[in-house]
Scaffold this motif. Structure first.
Motif, PDB file in Angstrom:
ATOM      1  N   PRO A   1       0.793  -1.241   0.000  1.00  0.00           N
ATOM      2  CA  PRO A   1       0.000   0.000   0.000  1.00  0.00           C
ATOM      3  C   PRO A   1       0.821   1.285   0.000  1.00  0.00           C
ATOM      4  CG  PRO A   1      -0.900  -1.593   1.558  1.00  0.00           C
ATOM      5  CD  PRO A   1       0.411  -2.154   1.094  1.00  0.00           C
ATOM      6  N   GLU A   2       2.076   1.244   0.444  1.00  0.00           N
ATOM      7  CA  GLU A   2       2.903   2.447   0.452  1.00  0.00           C
ATOM      8  C   GLU A   2       3.512   2.762  -0.920  1.00  0.00           C
ATOM      9  OE1 GLU A   2       5.323   3.438   4.073  1.00  0.00           O
ATOM     10  OE2 GLU A   2       5.089   1.272   4.399  1.00  0.00           O
ATOM     11  N   SER A   3       3.346   1.867  -1.874  1.00  0.00           N
ATOM     12  CA  SER A   3       3.902   2.071  -3.204  1.00  0.00           C
ATOM     13  C   SER A   3       3.169   3.205  -3.920  1.00  0.00           C
ATOM     14  CB  SER A   3       3.801   0.784  -4.029  1.00  0.00           C
ATOM     15  OG  SER A   3       4.588  -0.242  -3.452  1.00  0.00           O
ATOM     16  N   TRP A   4       3.850   3.849  -4.857  1.00  0.00           N
ATOM     17  CA  TRP A   4       3.250   4.968  -5.586  1.00  0.00           C
ATOM     18  C   TRP A   4       3.878   5.083  -6.964  1.00  0.00           C
ATOM     19  CZ3 TRP A   4       6.732   9.272  -6.046  1.00  0.00           C
ATOM     20  CH2 TRP A   4       7.833   9.238  -5.180  1.00  0.00           C
ATOM     21  N   PHE A   5       3.278   5.942  -7.778  1.00  0.00           N
ATOM     22  CA  PHE A   5       3.670   6.071  -9.185  1.00  0.00           C
ATOM     23  C   PHE A   5       3.846   7.542  -9.534  1.00  0.00           C
ATOM     24  CE2 PHE A   5       3.086   6.412 -13.723  1.00  0.00           C
ATOM     25  CZ  PHE A   5       3.739   5.294 -14.226  1.00  0.00           C
ATOM     26  N   SER A   6       4.848   7.843 -10.365  1.00  0.00           N
ATOM     27  CA  SER A   6       5.083   9.209 -10.823  1.00  0.00           C
ATOM     28  C   SER A   6       5.298   9.213 -12.326  1.00  0.00           C
ATOM     29  CB  SER A   6       6.320   9.797 -10.124  1.00  0.00           C
ATOM     30  OG  SER A   6       6.564  11.122 -10.557  1.00  0.00           O
ATOM     31  N   THR A   7       4.648  10.128 -13.020  1.00  0.00           N
ATOM     32  CA  THR A   7       4.809  10.255 -14.465  1.00  0.00           C
ATOM     33  C   THR A   7       6.017  11.139 -14.775  1.00  0.00           C
ATOM     34  OG1 THR A   7       2.414  10.087 -14.749  1.00  0.00           O
ATOM     35  CG2 THR A   7       3.679  10.914 -16.608  1.00  0.00           C
ATOM     36  N   LEU A   8       6.956  10.602 -15.551  1.00  0.00           N
ATOM     37  CA  LEU A   8       8.120  11.399 -15.951  1.00  0.00           C
ATOM     38  C   LEU A   8       8.750  10.818 -17.206  1.00  0.00           C
ATOM     39  CD1 LEU A   8      10.882   9.645 -15.192  1.00  0.00           C
ATOM     40  CD2 LEU A   8      10.437  10.494 -12.913  1.00  0.00           C
ATOM     41  N   ASP A   9       9.590  11.628 -17.819  1.00  0.00           N
ATOM     42  CA  ASP A   9      10.383  11.247 -18.989  1.00  0.00           C
ATOM     43  C   ASP A   9      11.784  10.895 -18.478  1.00  0.00           C
ATOM     44  OD1 ASP A   9      11.998  11.186 -21.274  1.00  0.00           O
ATOM     45  OD2 ASP A   9      10.923  12.819 -22.254  1.00  0.00           O
ATOM     46  N   VAL A  10      12.276   9.694 -18.760  1.00  0.00           N
ATOM     47  CA  VAL A  10      13.573   9.278 -18.222  1.00  0.00           C
ATOM     48  C   VAL A  10      14.731  10.100 -18.764  1.00  0.00           C
ATOM     49  CG1 VAL A  10      12.973   6.899 -17.618  1.00  0.00           C
ATOM     50  CG2 VAL A  10      13.796   7.433 -19.946  1.00  0.00           C
ATOM     51  N   THR A  11      14.510  10.849 -19.843  1.00  0.00           N
ATOM     52  CA  THR A  11      15.577  11.714 -20.351  1.00  0.00           C
ATOM     53  C   THR A  11      15.648  13.048 -19.603  1.00  0.00           C
ATOM     54  OG1 THR A  11      14.203  12.773 -22.065  1.00  0.00           O
ATOM     55  CG2 THR A  11      15.303  10.702 -22.646  1.00  0.00           C
ATOM     56  N   ASP A  12      14.741  13.261 -18.657  1.00  0.00           N
ATOM     57  CA  ASP A  12      14.702  14.470 -17.842  1.00  0.00           C
ATOM     58  C   ASP A  12      15.418  14.195 -16.525  1.00  0.00           C
ATOM     59  OD1 ASP A  12      14.079  16.637 -16.209  1.00  0.00           O
ATOM     60  OD2 ASP A  12      12.020  16.818 -16.920  1.00  0.00           O
ATOM     61  N   GLY A  13      16.676  14.585 -16.452  1.00  0.00           N
ATOM     62  CA  GLY A  13      17.461  14.299 -15.254  1.00  0.00           C
ATOM     63  C   GLY A  13      16.916  14.968 -14.010  1.00  0.00           C
ATOM     64  N   ASP A  14      16.396  16.188 -14.130  1.00  0.00           N
ATOM     65  CA  ASP A  14      15.844  16.883 -12.969  1.00  0.00           C
ATOM     66  C   ASP A  14      14.631  16.142 -12.415  1.00  0.00           C
ATOM     67  OD1 ASP A  14      17.771  18.851 -13.168  1.00  0.00           O
ATOM     68  OD2 ASP A  14      16.498  20.232 -14.300  1.00  0.00           O
ATOM     69  N   ALA A  15      13.781  15.639 -13.301  1.00  0.00           N
ATOM     70  CA  ALA A  15      12.603  14.891 -12.854  1.00  0.00           C
ATOM     71  C   ALA A  15      13.014  13.593 -12.166  1.00  0.00           C
ATOM     72  CB  ALA A  15      11.692  14.595 -14.044  1.00  0.00           C
ATOM     73  N   GLN A  16      14.013  12.908 -12.715  1.00  0.00           N
ATOM     74  CA  GLN A  16      14.487  11.678 -12.083  1.00  0.00           C
ATOM     75  C   GLN A  16      15.086  11.975 -10.707  1.00  0.00           C
ATOM     76  OE1 GLN A  16      14.887   8.202 -13.692  1.00  0.00           O
ATOM     77  NE2 GLN A  16      15.917   8.728 -15.591  1.00  0.00           N
ATOM     78  N   ASN A  17      15.871  13.034 -10.610  1.00  0.00           N
ATOM     79  CA  ASN A  17      16.459  13.404  -9.317  1.00  0.00           C
ATOM     80  C   ASN A  17      15.383  13.730  -8.291  1.00  0.00           C
ATOM     81  OD1 ASN A  17      19.052  13.105 -10.346  1.00  0.00           O
ATOM     82  ND2 ASN A  17      19.281  15.279 -10.830  1.00  0.00           N
ATOM     83  N   ALA A  18      14.314  14.396  -8.744  1.00  0.00           N
ATOM     84  CA  ALA A  18      13.237  14.768  -7.830  1.00  0.00           C
ATOM     85  C   ALA A  18      12.538  13.538  -7.266  1.00  0.00           C
ATOM     86  CB  ALA A  18      12.232  15.677  -8.551  1.00  0.00           C
ATOM     87  N   VAL A  19      12.292  12.537  -8.123  1.00  0.00           N
ATOM     88  CA  VAL A  19      11.648  11.313  -7.648  1.00  0.00           C
ATOM     89  C   VAL A  19      12.560  10.553  -6.685  1.00  0.00           C
ATOM     90  CG1 VAL A  19      10.873   9.019  -8.360  1.00  0.00           C
ATOM     91  CG2 VAL A  19      10.051  11.035  -9.565  1.00  0.00           C
ATOM     92  N   ALA A  20      13.851  10.476  -7.015  1.00  0.00           N
ATOM     93  CA  ALA A  20      14.786   9.796  -6.124  1.00  0.00           C
ATOM     94  C   ALA A  20      14.867  10.508  -4.769  1.00  0.00           C
ATOM     95  CB  ALA A  20      16.161   9.724  -6.770  1.00  0.00           C
ATOM     96  N   LYS A  21      14.907  11.837  -4.795  1.00  0.00           N
ATOM     97  CA  LYS A  21      14.958  12.606  -3.545  1.00  0.00           C
ATOM     98  C   LYS A  21      13.687  12.394  -2.730  1.00  0.00           C
ATOM     99  CE  LYS A  21      15.501  17.307  -1.729  1.00  0.00           C
ATOM    100  NZ  LYS A  21      15.665  18.744  -2.082  1.00  0.00           N
ATOM    101  N   GLN A  22      12.539  12.432  -3.391  1.00  0.00           N
ATOM    102  CA  GLN A  22      11.266  12.224  -2.692  1.00  0.00           C
ATOM    103  C   GLN A  22      11.194  10.817  -2.107  1.00  0.00           C
ATOM    104  OE1 GLN A  22       7.828  12.902  -5.154  1.00  0.00           O
ATOM    105  NE2 GLN A  22       6.371  12.594  -3.492  1.00  0.00           N
ATOM    106  N   THR A  23      11.684   9.844  -2.862  1.00  0.00           N
ATOM    107  CA  THR A  23      11.675   8.459  -2.377  1.00  0.00           C
ATOM    108  C   THR A  23      12.528   8.319  -1.126  1.00  0.00           C
ATOM    109  OG1 THR A  23      11.366   7.633  -4.628  1.00  0.00           O
ATOM    110  CG2 THR A  23      12.202   6.071  -2.994  1.00  0.00           C
ATOM    111  N   ALA A  24      13.737   8.867  -1.164  1.00  0.00           N
ATOM    112  CA  ALA A  24      14.641   8.762  -0.014  1.00  0.00           C
ATOM    113  C   ALA A  24      14.082   9.503   1.198  1.00  0.00           C
ATOM    114  CB  ALA A  24      16.018   9.306  -0.392  1.00  0.00           C
ATOM    115  N   GLU A  25      13.482  10.673   0.977  1.00  0.00           N
ATOM    116  CA  GLU A  25      12.920  11.432   2.096  1.00  0.00           C
ATOM    117  C   GLU A  25      11.694  10.741   2.687  1.00  0.00           C
ATOM    118  OE1 GLU A  25      12.201  15.252   0.392  1.00  0.00           O
ATOM    119  OE2 GLU A  25      14.265  15.956   0.694  1.00  0.00           O
ATOM    120  N   LYS A  26      10.878  10.150   1.829  1.00  0.00           N
ATOM    121  CA  LYS A  26       9.626   9.541   2.283  1.00  0.00           C
ATOM    122  C   LYS A  26       9.845   8.179   2.929  1.00  0.00           C
ATOM    123  CE  LYS A  26       4.930   8.568   0.612  1.00  0.00           C
ATOM    124  NZ  LYS A  26       4.016   8.660  -0.561  1.00  0.00           N
TER     125      LYS A  26
END
Length: 259
Positions: A51-76
């Protein structure tokens, strides 16, 4: 529950191999963060198991978007234990025929996207001194395929990038391995093969078990590489291909009456 307490990021998780990995990891106890350019049609098997799993829409060629998801994952969730880079596209043609834009798109998504995915999780994995990175290459990254210039180049690059990561970060407890799927029954495969039935028949003939693979069979291999059972496995490229790369058939055993 071989991944109990683990946190995994899976790219290309809306369908095919990525979705199968997300579902299997959740069933094995992991919290799964899925990403894709498209929304999944059905994410319920992931969230019902985890139940704690989640999904985020992003383009893998967007490094800033990938960094944001990784940061959010580590913080959460406090950590990132596993990365699976399943996002990819298929396109190609002989070098003299493929246009520059098509070449750039395949390299950007398949190779640069993998690079950016790995880069986004490394700071967290280095800080915790552990992690399993699983890239999704292809049998077409091991052997060339007729007309597959851009795809072959991108997937061959993924294999060597994966090996490089294993060399550079292994002493920090980070393992890095590539899975090289054969021809798997996914939407991407159908988009390529359905208009070429003779090619599809030849591929199945050269797949020694006589059928296309299933996304769940790639997820099983990814589960092994993500788990502690693979604690001494790094820098490898694992073909999960039904024997496609084992060699060629020339009808000899049929002449000898074996089949």
């Amino acid at each position: 529950m071989r991944l109990q307490g683990k946190v995994a990021i899976v790219t290309g998780a809306a369908s095919g191999i990525g979705l199968a990995c997300a579902e299997r990891f959740a069933q094995e106890g992991a919290i799964v963060v899925g990403t894709d350019l498209n929304e999944p049609k059905d994410w319920s098997l992931v969230t019902s198991a985890s139940p704690e799993s989640w999904f985020s829409t992003l383009d893998v060629t967007d490094g800033d978007a990938q960094n944001a998801v990784a940061k959010q994952t580590a913080e959460k969730h406090g950590r990132i234990d596993i990365l699976v880079t399943a996002a990819g596209v298929g396109d190609g043609g002989p070098v003299s025929m493929i246009d520059n834009a098509a070449w750039d798109r395949v390299i950007d998504i398949n190779l640069k996207g993998t690079f950016l995915s790995i880069k986004s999780v490394l700071d967290t994995m280095m800080a915790q001194r552990s992690g399993s990175i699983i890239t999704v290459s292809s049998v077409e990254g091991i052997n060339g395929t007729e007309g597959g210039s851009a795809y072959n180049a991108s997937k061959g690059g993924v294999i060597l990038l994966t090996k490089n990561v294993s060399i550079d970060y292994g002493r920090m407890g980070i393992r890095s391995n590539a899975i090289c799927p054969g021809f798997i029954d996914t939407p991407m495969l159908h988009g390529i093969m359905d208009s070429m039935p003779e090619f599809k028949a030849d591929v199945i003939r050269e797949t020694k078990v006589g059928r296309l693979g299933k996304p769940e069979e790639i997820a099983g291999a990814a589960l092994f590489l993500a788990s502690d059972d693979a604690s001494f496995v790094t820098g490898q490229s694992l073909a999960v291909d039904g024997g496609y790369t084992a060699g060629h058939r020339h009808g000899i055993v049929e002449l000898m009456g074996l089949v």
